[in-house]
Every structure is written in structure tokens, then in C-alpha cells.
Design a protein around this motif. Sequence first.
Motif, PDB file in Angstrom:
ATOM      1  N   GLN A   5       0.843  -1.188   0.000  1.00 34.78           N
ATOM      2  CA  GLN A   5       0.000   0.000   0.000  1.00 34.78           C
ATOM      3  C   GLN A   5       0.881   1.241   0.000  1.00 34.78           C
ATOM      4  OE1 GLN A   5      -2.964   0.062   3.074  1.00 34.78           O
ATOM      5  NE2 GLN A   5      -3.738   2.047   2.480  1.00 34.78           N
ATOM      6  N   THR A   6       0.421   2.286  -0.675  1.00 37.94           N
ATOM      7  CA  THR A   6       1.090   3.573  -0.623  1.00 37.94           C
ATOM      8  C   THR A   6       0.230   4.513   0.202  1.00 37.94           C
ATOM      9  OG1 THR A   6       2.164   3.246  -2.761  1.00 37.94           O
ATOM     10  CG2 THR A   6       1.974   5.512  -1.982  1.00 37.94           C
ATOM     11  N   VAL A  15       4.621   7.326   0.899  1.00 37.07           N
ATOM     12  CA  VAL A  15       5.356   6.271   1.587  1.00 37.07           C
ATOM     13  C   VAL A  15       4.783   4.942   1.113  1.00 37.07           C
ATOM     14  CG1 VAL A  15       6.001   5.283   3.806  1.00 37.07           C
ATOM     15  CG2 VAL A  15       5.674   7.760   3.604  1.00 37.07           C
ATOM     16  N   HIS A  16       5.594   4.171   0.439  1.00 33.58           N
ATOM     17  CA  HIS A  16       5.176   2.866  -0.065  1.00 33.58           C
ATOM     18  C   HIS A  16       5.546   1.821   0.986  1.00 33.58           C
ATOM     19  CE1 HIS A  16       5.607  -0.522  -3.241  1.00 33.58           C
ATOM     20  NE2 HIS A  16       4.424  -0.546  -2.666  1.00 33.58           N
ATOM     21  N   ILE A  17       4.546   1.102   1.489  1.00 33.41           N
ATOM     22  CA  ILE A  17       4.759   0.083   2.508  1.00 33.41           C
ATOM     23  C   ILE A  17       4.381  -1.266   1.905  1.00 33.41           C
ATOM     24  CG2 ILE A  17       4.157  -0.727   4.822  1.00 33.41           C
ATOM     25  CD1 ILE A  17       3.269   2.193   5.393  1.00 33.41           C
ATOM     26  N   GLU A  69       3.047 -14.356   9.695  1.00 34.02           N
ATOM     27  CA  GLU A  69       4.080 -13.404  10.082  1.00 34.02           C
ATOM     28  C   GLU A  69       4.398 -12.515   8.891  1.00 34.02           C
ATOM     29  OE1 GLU A  69       6.639 -15.628  13.483  1.00 34.02           O
ATOM     30  OE2 GLU A  69       7.304 -15.953  11.436  1.00 34.02           O
ATOM     31  N   ILE A  70       4.939 -11.329   9.173  1.00 29.68           N
ATOM     32  CA  ILE A  70       5.276 -10.413   8.086  1.00 29.68           C
ATOM     33  C   ILE A  70       6.389  -9.469   8.535  1.00 29.68           C
ATOM     34  CG2 ILE A  70       3.568  -8.646   8.725  1.00 29.68           C
ATOM     35  CD1 ILE A  70       3.040  -8.351   5.658  1.00 29.68           C
ATOM     36  N   GLU A  71       7.209  -9.060   7.600  1.00 30.83           N
ATOM     37  CA  GLU A  71       8.189  -8.009   7.813  1.00 30.83           C
ATOM     38  C   GLU A  71       7.868  -6.927   6.795  1.00 30.83           C
ATOM     39  OE1 GLU A  71      11.359  -6.256   9.887  1.00 30.83           O
ATOM     40  OE2 GLU A  71      10.311  -8.122  10.312  1.00 30.83           O
ATOM     41  N   LEU A  72       7.450  -5.767   7.287  1.00 34.80           N
ATOM     42  CA  LEU A  72       7.079  -4.659   6.416  1.00 34.80           C
ATOM     43  C   LEU A  72       8.265  -3.737   6.209  1.00 34.80           C
ATOM     44  CD1 LEU A  72       3.623  -3.739   7.951  1.00 34.80           C
ATOM     45  CD2 LEU A  72       4.054  -4.989   5.828  1.00 34.80           C
ATOM     46  N   ILE A  73       8.338  -3.160   5.013  1.00 36.32           N
ATOM     47  CA  ILE A  73       9.381  -2.189   4.693  1.00 36.32           C
ATOM     48  C   ILE A  73       8.694  -0.940   4.163  1.00 36.32           C
ATOM     49  CG2 ILE A  73      11.450  -1.706   3.353  1.00 36.32           C
ATOM     50  CD1 ILE A  73      11.826  -4.725   3.047  1.00 36.32           C
ATOM     51  N   GLY A  78      12.000   5.503  -3.117  1.00 36.55           N
ATOM     52  CA  GLY A  78      12.667   4.280  -3.519  1.00 36.55           C
ATOM     53  C   GLY A  78      13.724   3.759  -2.555  1.00 36.55           C
ATOM     54  N   LYS A  79      13.907   4.430  -1.426  1.00 36.77           N
ATOM     55  CA  LYS A  79      14.908   4.003  -0.442  1.00 36.77           C
ATOM     56  C   LYS A  79      14.212   3.513   0.827  1.00 36.77           C
ATOM     57  CE  LYS A  79      18.514   7.045  -2.064  1.00 36.77           C
ATOM     58  NZ  LYS A  79      19.520   8.026  -1.713  1.00 36.77           N
TER      59      LYS A  79
END
Length: 91
Positions: A5-6, A15-17, A69-73, A78-79
Motif C-alpha cells: 500500500q502507498t 510512503v510505499h509500505i 508473520e510479516i516483515e514490512l518495509i 525508492g529508499k
Amino acid sequence: MQYDQTVITPKGLAVHIRNGVASDGSAVLENFDLTHAETDYLLSYPDENHFDAEQESRYLEKKATSPNEIELIAFVDGKVAGTAGIDAIGA
């Protein structure tokens, strides 16, 4: 788990997550080392981290294929701007 999602902040910053994937390993590790060097209020310092980029990639891939489970970034321009995770307990 999968997530993508952005979000637009009140100041208009995009912010793109999304969930992390194996190819994010190096960038996530670099962000970890940078943020953990900048503050005394995190659980560890960069020199206490025993992960390398390959191990980080495997960790992210494991989370990406997990049903609970999840790991979000979070990405800005783009960084990698940050990470957060949800881990199952007692599973």
C-alpha cells in the motif's frame, strides 16, 4: 503474508509500505546498521548484528511466505526508510 500500500502523509509525502522480499536484504541491512548506529535507544548496535545480507534475504523470504508473520518495509523515494515486523507467538 502479503501487504502492499502507498500512504500519503499530511505533508504530501508518498510512503510505499510492502512486505519485504529476498531482494531487499542488502538495503534492509544497510538501513538497520544506519539506524542502530544513530541512537542508543534500540536493542542493539550495528557491531552486535550477526546477520549478513544473504541471511537478511533469507529472513525476508521466510516472512514473505509465512501465513501468519510479516516483515514490512517502508520506502520513501525508492529508499528504505524503516521496517516493522509481526511475529507469531506460540505457533
